[in-house]
Design a protein around this motif. Structure first.
Motif, short mmCIF file in Angstrom:
data_model
loop_
_atom_site.label_atom_id
_atom_site.label_comp_id
_atom_site.label_asym_id
_atom_site.label_seq_id
_atom_site.Cartn_x
_atom_site.Cartn_y
_atom_site.Cartn_z
N MET A 277 -0.87 -10.64 3.72
CA MET A 277 -1.26 -9.74 2.64
C MET A 277 -2.31 -10.38 1.76
O MET A 277 -2.37 -11.60 1.64
CB MET A 277 -0.04 -9.38 1.78
N GLU B 251 -3.43 -8.42 -3.76
CA GLU B 251 -3.10 -7.13 -4.36
C GLU B 251 -1.93 -6.45 -3.65
O GLU B 251 -1.56 -5.33 -3.99
CB GLU B 251 -4.34 -6.22 -4.32
N GLY B 252 -1.35 -7.13 -2.66
CA GLY B 252 -0.21 -6.57 -1.95
C GLY B 252 -0.57 -5.62 -0.83
O GLY B 252 0.27 -4.87 -0.33
N LYS B 253 -1.84 -5.63 -0.40
CA LYS B 253 -2.27 -4.78 0.71
C LYS B 253 -2.17 -5.57 2.02
O LYS B 253 -2.43 -6.77 2.05
CB LYS B 253 -3.70 -4.30 0.49
N TRP C 111 7.00 -1.08 6.05
CA TRP C 111 6.05 -1.08 4.95
C TRP C 111 6.64 -1.55 3.63
O TRP C 111 5.97 -1.50 2.59
CB TRP C 111 5.45 0.32 4.78
N GLU C 112 7.88 -2.02 3.66
CA GLU C 112 8.49 -2.52 2.42
C GLU C 112 7.68 -3.69 1.87
O GLU C 112 7.38 -4.64 2.59
CB GLU C 112 9.93 -2.95 2.67
N GLY C 113 7.30 -3.59 0.60
CA GLY C 113 6.53 -4.65 -0.04
C GLY C 113 5.04 -4.55 0.16
O GLY C 113 4.28 -5.35 -0.39
N ILE C 114 4.60 -3.55 0.97
CA ILE C 114 3.17 -3.33 1.19
C ILE C 114 2.70 -2.23 0.26
O ILE C 114 3.33 -1.17 0.16
CB ILE C 114 2.89 -2.93 2.66
N ARG C 115 1.59 -2.46 -0.42
CA ARG C 115 1.13 -1.52 -1.43
C ARG C 115 0.71 -0.18 -0.86
O ARG C 115 0.87 0.85 -1.49
CB ARG C 115 -0.05 -2.16 -2.19
N ARG C 116 0.18 -0.18 0.37
CA ARG C 116 -0.31 1.07 0.96
C ARG C 116 -0.15 1.03 2.47
O ARG C 116 -0.47 0.03 3.11
CB ARG C 116 -1.79 1.27 0.59
#
Length: 340
Positions: free
Chosen positions: A142, A145-147, A317-322
């Motif tokens: 990642m 920004e958590g992407k 997708w847990e913890g992923i911004r998008r």
């Protein structure tokens, strides 16, 4: 003043009724009525209370002549309803092939003429990605920004890409642009390439490559830097894979201009196909767009469908911004010099 306001309100009400009539006529496929309403000033960009435009209604019902009329009078092919679907999605879902083809052509023409290119990579990437810290975990990479830069669910896709660019055989000279988690490079190594060149521009990713022994492999050459800056160090290759992060479609398009120098005559090129991966119809448009642009420089492209629905669960997708991928099928591009 009150009389003026009342008059304005009446005009707005009348226009709204006219727009609603247009939606009704497009649902019913009444092309004559549609033309009449448009000439009278009905708004082809109007969204009704359900969030549908006239074009969406016509596409959903497969009214080809009405769709053509609306497109010719400026109806936006890429307008989205509140659920994120466009007219092409409705035509595709209902199996209206002629209508779908009309909308696909409209999308292609708009993009070729106007060049409104979507972000290619994994969605809304920061332009200063190379200056950010990145975070590795067991199943993902990642940005700060958590992407998601790369995730473990992509492993089967990367293995398929490796098989494609290695031609399914051993001993080739292979170039990969963008290391990420090393999924495609690990798969490439299974084909025992004579040489395996990896370009990586992010300092944290490069440091991890060195720390995990990639620089010690006898057939691996790591080039640290942006591909745009290291072109003079490159040779010609039997297979090339391209998967950068933080770049736009225009960057990949620029890379394609170098393929005639970088790819051997019988070589195979592929790239991570994240083109508009949050909308099925837009994805088709951009797949066709990149195929056309590659054809212009002498390459034929085929897309191999790979089901990915089973690879993706909500917890992926847990913890992923998008979510940078939202489709059920991945279309793996395989590009070679055209025989024509």
């Amino acid at each position: 003043m009150e009389g003026k306001e009342a008059s304005t309100q009446e005009e707005v009400k009348e226009a709204s009724m006219q727009d609603e009539e247009l939606c009704k006529a497009t649902r019913e496929g009444d092309c004559g009525k549609v033309k009449e309403l448009i000439e009278s000033g009905a708004d082809v960009t109007y969204f009704d209370s359900d969030g549908f435009t006239p074009l969406m209604h016509a596409a959903k019902q497969g009214h080809c002549e009405v769709v053509e009329c609306l497109l010719n009078t400026g109806a936006p092919w890429n307008a989205l309803n509140p659920s994120g679907s466009c007219a092409g999605d409705f035509a595709m879902e209902a199996g209206h092939q002629d209508t779908f083809d009309l909308l696909l052509n409209a999308g292609l023409q708009a993009e070729l003429v106007l060049g409104r290119i979507a972000i290619r990579e994994k969605g809304n990437c920061s332009s200063d990605y190379l200056e950010q810290r990145v975070l590795y975990s067991e199943d993902r990479l990642m940005d700060e920004e958590g992407k998601g830069v790369m995730m473990a669910w992509e492993k089967p896709l990367m293995e398929a890409h490796a098989r494609a660019v290695c031609g399914g055989g051993e001993g080739g000279h292979i170039l990969n642009v963008g290391f990420g988690m090393g999924l495609v490079d690990t798969a490439i190594q299974k084909y025992k390439p004579a040489s395996h060149t990896i370009i990586e521009a992010h300092p944290d990713v490069y440091a991890r490559m060195q720390a995990t022994g990639w620089g010690d492999k006898h057939n691996v050459k790591i080039i640290f830097g942006r591909w745009q800056d290291v072109l003079p160090q490159l040779e010609s290759y039997d297979g090339i894979f391209f998967d950068t992060y933080g770049e736009y479609y225009e960057d990949m398009k620029e890379f394609h201009q170098y393929l005639p120098k970088l790819l051997k005559g019988e070589g195979i090129y592929s790239f991570f196909n994240g083109l508009c991966a949050d909308n099925a119809f837009f994805h088709v448009v951009y797949c066709q767009l990149v195929a056309l642009e590659l054809a212009n420089i002498g390459y034929a492209t085929q897309f191999i469908p790979l089901p990915v629905k089973d690879c993706l669960e909500e917890k992926t997708w847990e913890g992923i911004r998008r979510k940078y991928w939202q489709l059920d099928t991945y279309y793996l591009p395989v590009c070679q010099a055209s025989s024509e």
